[in-house]
Structure formats: C-alpha cells, structure tokens
Motif scaffolding. Structure first.
Motif, mmCIF file in Angstrom:
data_model
loop_
_atom_site.group_PDB
_atom_site.id
_atom_site.type_symbol
_atom_site.label_atom_id
_atom_site.label_comp_id
_atom_site.label_asym_id
_atom_site.label_seq_id
_atom_site.Cartn_x
_atom_site.Cartn_y
_atom_site.Cartn_z
ATOM 1 N N THR A 1 0.671 -1.285 -0.246
ATOM 2 C CA THR A 1 -0.081 -0.058 0.101
ATOM 3 C C THR A 1 0.851 1.250 0.070
ATOM 4 O OG1 THR A 1 -1.787 -1.299 1.367
ATOM 5 C CG2 THR A 1 -1.686 1.181 1.160
ATOM 6 N N ILE A 2 1.974 1.242 0.818
ATOM 7 C CA ILE A 2 2.934 2.416 0.880
ATOM 8 C C ILE A 2 3.658 2.648 -0.462
ATOM 9 C CG2 ILE A 2 4.751 3.431 2.020
ATOM 10 C CD1 ILE A 2 3.934 2.030 4.490
ATOM 11 N N GLY A 3 3.875 1.307 -0.906
ATOM 12 C CA GLY A 3 4.428 1.534 -2.330
ATOM 13 C C GLY A 3 3.747 2.236 -3.430
ATOM 14 N N ILE A 4 2.584 1.837 -3.636
ATOM 15 C CA ILE A 4 1.472 2.447 -4.401
ATOM 16 C C ILE A 4 1.308 3.853 -4.134
ATOM 17 C CG2 ILE A 4 -0.968 2.593 -4.996
ATOM 18 C CD1 ILE A 4 -0.935 -0.620 -4.793
ATOM 19 N N ILE A 5 1.127 4.269 -3.013
ATOM 20 C CA ILE A 5 0.810 5.738 -2.489
ATOM 21 C C ILE A 5 2.118 6.437 -3.267
ATOM 22 C CG2 ILE A 5 0.704 7.347 -0.854
ATOM 23 C CD1 ILE A 5 -0.985 5.071 0.794
#
Length: 51
Positions: A22-26
C-alpha cells in the motif's frame, strides 16, 4: 520517490506484507504526479523541476 515506491512494491509482494504494498502504491502515485507537474513547467515546492 518513484524508485522507492517500486522497491516497496516488490518487497511487499515478495514478503507478503500488505502495508508495504500500500505504501509503495501511494509513493508511486505521488512521485508520478510530482514528475508530471515538474515536467510541464509548473513549480513544485518552489522549484521548477521536482528532481
């Protein structure tokens, strides 16, 4: 920021850790937006180019 997002996506996928995914996508989305704003000549954070 784009490279960090890609690294976190890969680590999250390999390790099976959803929060890293999730952090990577953001980070990837934010990096892409900043790159586009900087490339069209709009000042981002007082700079003409964000990189």
């Amino acid at each position: 920021m784009i490279i960090l997002g890609i690294i976190l996506l890969v680590i999250g996928l390999v390790a099976g850790i959803g929060i890293l995914w999730t952090i990577g996508i953001i980070l990837l989305v934010i990096g892409a937006v900043l790159f586009l704003l900087g490339s069209v000549g709009r000042a981002v954070g007082g700079r003409r180019h964000y990189w």
